[in-house]
Design an enzyme around this catalytic site. Structure first.
Site, PDB file in Angstrom:
ATOM      1  N   GLU A  57     119.761  30.185  11.849  1.00  0.00           N
ATOM      2  CA  GLU A  57     119.162  29.061  11.487  1.00  0.00           C
ATOM      3  C   GLU A  57     119.601  28.488  10.223  1.00  0.00           C
ATOM      4  O   GLU A  57     119.582  27.402   9.880  1.00  0.00           O
ATOM      5  CB  GLU A  57     117.428  29.351  11.249  1.00  0.00           C
ATOM      6  CG  GLU A  57     116.748  29.967  12.523  1.00  0.00           C
ATOM      7  CD  GLU A  57     116.992  31.488  12.631  1.00  0.00           C
ATOM      8  OE1 GLU A  57     117.899  32.024  12.317  1.00  0.00           O
ATOM      9  OE2 GLU A  57     115.966  32.134  13.113  1.00  0.00           O
ATOM     10  N   CYS A  85     112.580  34.561  11.286  1.00  0.00           N
ATOM     11  CA  CYS A  85     111.755  35.424  10.429  1.00  0.00           C
ATOM     12  C   CYS A  85     111.372  34.721   9.328  1.00  0.00           C
ATOM     13  O   CYS A  85     111.334  33.353   9.348  1.00  0.00           O
ATOM     14  CB  CYS A  85     112.898  36.349   9.881  1.00  0.00           C
ATOM     15  SG  CYS A  85     114.164  35.658   8.500  1.00  0.00           S
TER      16      CYS A  85
HETATM   17 ZN   LIG Z   1     115.985  34.366   9.753  1.00  0.00          ZN
END
Ligand SMILES: [Zn+2]
Length: 168
Positions: A57, A85
């Site tokens: 990402e 995350c």
């Molecule tokens: Zn991450």
């Protein structure tokens, strides 16, 4: 041209996750889309780049900013095969993307299902539209397969070391 579906883009993200797997990285892929076009792509490269922040990402967001020449990635959608995350969720909110679409939920490190309000806490100024569970089975199967292989490799390595120790 017809607007592609979330599933269509998630298939592209899965291809990127596969690239990560081939490089022995945790198989996660991401791509940023605007007006039915890919702006940037990313796959996990933490190990090869010696960079703990090189998640799929983050790479896609950084390249997206460079491509759009803007730190605000307005009107874009980020597709990622795995639930982001905490670090990536913060970056996602700060990037001001319009929409986040992810595949598999991941209880161990996923920030969104763990802390439902995390996107609100990351920034009170921007709300990201959220879609989860797109091609979830395919996305999680890829990860399970990867971690199973890794466990088997570790087991084999341990056995090998035990045997070679006895020979010595
Ligand atoms: Zn991450």
């Amino acid at each position: 041209m017809a607007t592609h579906s979330d599933q269509y883009w998630m298939y592209q993200a899965l291809q990127l996750a596969f690239k990560a797997q081939k490089e022995c990285e945790v198989p996660v892929g991401a791509l940023l889309v605007m007006d039915n076009e890919v702006i940037s792509i990313g796959w996990n490269r933490s190990i090869s780049c010696h960079d703990p922040t090189a998640h799929a990402e983050i790479i896609a967001l950084r390249q997206g900013g460079a491509a759009l020449k803007n730190y605000r990635l307005l009107n874009t959608t980020l597709y990622v095969t795995l639930e982001p995350c905490i670090m990536c969720t913060g970056a996602i909110v700060h990037s001001r993307i319009r929409k986040l679409v992810y595949g598999a939920t991941y209880k161990k490190t996923g920030a969104i299902s763990l802390l439902t309000d995390i996107m609100r806490y990351a920034s009170p100024y921007h709300k990201v539209e959220l879609v989860s569970g797109v091609l979830a089975n395919k996305c999680s199967a890829m990860l399970h397969h990867f971690f199973r292989l890794r466990r088997e490799q570790k087991k084999k390595l341990k056995q090998f070391l035990r045997i070679s120790h006895k020979i010595d």
